[in-house]
Every structure is written in structure tokens, then in C-alpha cells.
Design an enzyme around this catalytic site. Structure first.
Site, PDB file in Angstrom:
ATOM      1  N   ARG A 146       0.832  -1.188   0.000  1.00 19.80           N
ATOM      2  CA  ARG A 146       0.000   0.000   0.000  1.00 19.80           C
ATOM      3  C   ARG A 146       0.878   1.254   0.000  1.00 19.80           C
ATOM      4  NH1 ARG A 146      -2.250  -3.511   3.952  1.00 19.80           N
ATOM      5  NH2 ARG A 146      -4.396  -4.167   3.491  1.00 19.80           N
ATOM      6  N   LYS A 170      -2.504  -2.347   7.801  1.00 25.87           N
ATOM      7  CA  LYS A 170      -3.670  -1.862   8.540  1.00 25.87           C
ATOM      8  C   LYS A 170      -3.775  -2.559   9.885  1.00 25.87           C
ATOM      9  CE  LYS A 170      -6.523  -0.377   4.636  1.00 25.87           C
ATOM     10  NZ  LYS A 170      -7.833  -0.522   3.960  1.00 25.87           N
ATOM     11  N   HIS A 240      -2.820   3.007  -5.981  1.00 28.23           N
ATOM     12  CA  HIS A 240      -3.651   1.827  -5.717  1.00 28.23           C
ATOM     13  C   HIS A 240      -3.809   0.966  -6.964  1.00 28.23           C
ATOM     14  CE1 HIS A 240      -6.482  -0.714  -3.632  1.00 28.23           C
ATOM     15  NE2 HIS A 240      -7.292  -0.622  -4.670  1.00 28.23           N
ATOM     16  N   ARG A 243      -1.133  -1.570  -7.016  1.00 24.33           N
ATOM     17  CA  ARG A 243      -1.454  -2.685  -6.112  1.00 24.33           C
ATOM     18  C   ARG A 243      -2.458  -3.624  -6.789  1.00 24.33           C
ATOM     19  NH1 ARG A 243      -1.726  -4.239  -0.588  1.00 24.33           N
ATOM     20  NH2 ARG A 243      -3.815  -4.626   0.229  1.00 24.33           N
ATOM     21  N   HIS A 266      -4.366  -8.719   3.268  1.00 23.82           N
ATOM     22  CA  HIS A 266      -5.813  -8.675   3.496  1.00 23.82           C
ATOM     23  C   HIS A 266      -6.184  -9.544   4.691  1.00 23.82           C
ATOM     24  CE1 HIS A 266      -6.844  -7.447  -0.922  1.00 23.82           C
ATOM     25  NE2 HIS A 266      -6.623  -6.405  -0.155  1.00 23.82           N
ATOM     26  N   TYR A 275     -10.259  -8.806  -7.063  1.00 27.44           N
ATOM     27  CA  TYR A 275      -9.288  -8.753  -8.158  1.00 27.44           C
ATOM     28  C   TYR A 275      -9.458  -9.890  -9.154  1.00 27.44           C
ATOM     29  CZ  TYR A 275      -6.905  -5.575  -4.925  1.00 27.44           C
ATOM     30  OH  TYR A 275      -6.613  -4.541  -4.078  1.00 27.44           O
TER      31      TYR A 275
END
Length: 296
Positions: A146, A170, A240, A243, A266, A275
């Protein structure tokens, strides 16, 4: 005071990134201004749902996209849930709110040809900024990290001897990402250029501006947009999308979905599955051209 407590809660207890916390604050402050300017109400803890509906209508009339409005309302909803939890309010005015309908957001990744043109055919300047820009593009494409992870990447989190990076994702979740030999070479070249800077303010961070400070969000965006606008006509050319491109290209080449999930950091497989629509399109193309019956 309640907003300040909410921001602390997001940062310290929920471990949200500074970027996410900033977005929540901006949304709540925007609603506060609306209540003050349109209804002369300073205390948004005491408002009714009708005021929120009025804000939504005003945003629609200004041409704000439904997706953006839903995000703003989600920020407000989280704030009132917090107020309910700490006893500052007795009713959540957004408890029965339904999100506005949105069309499915399809982000088109860069093609393998576009990536090759940027990394192999564009002549990057042989100076600090040129080497930094090329490494940023290479790193985001070959690791899927990211933008926030790239900006926060520390010198002590790069292990070139093992060919890996440690990134903080995250919710402060750490993960190890392998890097390719080509990326390792770029790191070595970049570090040589980095060492020639006259002044370094933020020495702990890998990526710096030419003034020696840690890079920032808009600079990363400008770097990606600058080089990809030379080879691509796609409307969106953002960090992004790199990514997104990383994930799509891996899946197109047969990578396991769960492995891609781990590389992306994730928390659930559902996040990675967005995706797969490009991967399925690629598989259909291969199937159509390779299967004997396709010639019939």
C-alpha cells in the site's frame, strides 16, 4: 471533547492509520459545519436524523458521488456508535439509515505491456529522484504494498541479504514480503544516491524527498501519474492501481488466491476476490484460444 475522544479511540484502540483517522475527522467536521451554517446547531450530538437526511440531499445537489456520500455517512455512523457506547447519547440517529445505491467500481489495472514500457523503456534520470521514482514503481508493482506502507517503510525493515521487507499494514499488522533480485539491485543503487543527499531530516525512513524529508501521499501519487501518463491512456493512474495490477497479474499467471491474500495483507479472502474478475477474463481468453473446440 467527544470528537477528540473519538479520534483517540480510532488511533489508540482501533489502530486505524493516520490517513483513515484524518478522513473520519474531516467527514465529522464537515457535518458539524453543515449543522452550524444551515441550522445554527453547534452540538451535533443532539441532532435528529432529519438533519442528516438534509446533509445527504445537499451533498447530492453539489454533485458529490453516492460512493463518497456513503463513506461520509459511515464516518458519522461510527461516531454515533462511539457516543452511544460511552453514554454521550441514548439513541443513534443513523441506526436505520440505508446507504445510497452505487454502481460497481471497476478499476482497470495496467497491462503487462504498460508495466514493461515504464520499467524497461522509460529513461529514468540517473540521479537521486530518478532512482527513487523507479524503485517506488518497481516496489509497488512487485510487492503490492500500500502507499501508506511504502511511505512508512523504515531502513531497519529492509533486509537485502534475505531479500525481504517488513511492512506495517492496517491495524498495525506486520507482514514479511519477499522482493525480487531486480528490486534488490534497485535498492542498492538507490541507497548509493540517497547517501549523497546534502541533508537528511528523516533518516529512519527509506523514501525521502530531495530535501531529505520523508515522502508524502501526494508526492507518491505525482510520481506514479507522471510516468504512467507517458505510456497509458487509462483514466485512473494511481498508486492503488499498481497494487491492483500486482494482484491481477499474479492471478493471471495462476497464483493461488490465498497466497495473493497474504502478500497483500488482506484480513479476509473476500477482499482479495475483487481482483479475480480480471483474472477470469484472462482465463477465458486463454481457454478460447487454446482449446481445440474453439476452432470449430
Amino acid at each position: 471533547m467527544s470528537l477528540k475522544a473519538f479520534i483517540s479511540y480510532l488511533s489508540l484502540e482501533k489502530n486505524y492509520s493516520p490517513h483513515t483517522v484524518k478522513a473520519y475527522r474531516k467527514d465529522i467536521e464537515a457535518f458539524s459545519r453543515y449543522c452550524r451554517d444551515e441550522h445554527q446547531i453547534n452540538d451535533i450530538e443532539a441532532i435528529a436524523y432529519t438533519f442528516i437526511r438534509g446533509w445527504v440531499v445537499s451533498l447530492v445537489e453539489k454533485g458529490v458521488a453516492n460512493r463518497s456520500i456513503n463513506r461520509k455517512i459511515a464516518s458519522l455512523k461510527a461516531y454515533y456508535k462511539f457516543l452511544l457506547r460511552v453514554g454521550a447519547v441514548t439513541v443513534n440517529p443513523l441506526a436505520k439509515h440505508k446507504a445510497l445505491k452505487t454502481s460497481r467500481k471497476i478499476e482497470v489495472p495496467f497491462s503487462e505491456k504498460e508495466m514493461e514500457e515504464v520499467l524497461l523503456k522509460i529513461p529514468f534520470e540517473d540521479d537521486f529522484e530518478g532512482m527513487r521514482d523507479k524503485l517506488i514503481i518497481e516496489l509497488m508493482y512487485t510487492t503490492g504494498m500500500r502507499r501508506a506502507e511504502l511511505i512508512a517503510l523504515g531502513m531497519n525493515n529492509v533486509d537485502l541479504s534475505k531479500g525481504s521487507l517488513k511492512v506495517l499494514g492496517k491495524r498495525n499488522k506486520e507482514r514479511i514480503i519477499p522482493i525480487l533480485p531486480s528490486t534488490r539491485k534497485l535498492f542498492l543503487s538507490y541507497f548509493k544516491k540517497r547517501s549523497t543527499l546534502d541533508f537528511i531530516e528523516d533518516a529512519a525512513f527509506v523514501f525521502l524527498s530531495k530535501s531529505g524529508n520523508k515522502i508524502y501521499e501526494t508526492l507518491v501519487y505525482r510520481i506514479i501519474n507522471k510516468y504512467f501518463s507517458l505510456v497509458s491512456t487509462k483514466v485512473k493512474q494511481s498508486p492503488h492501481i499498481l497494487r491492483h495490477t500486482f494482484a491481477t497479474h499474479l492471478l493471471n499467471k495462476g497464483a493461488d488466491l490465498n497466497s495473493v491474500k497474504e502478500l497483500l495483507g488482506h484480513s479476509s479472502l473476500a477482499s482479495t476476490q475483487v481482483y479475480t474478475h480480471n483474472s477470469i477474463a484472462e482465463l477465458k481468453k486463454i481457454h478460447s484460444s487454446a482449446h481445440p473446440r474453439s476452432k470449430q
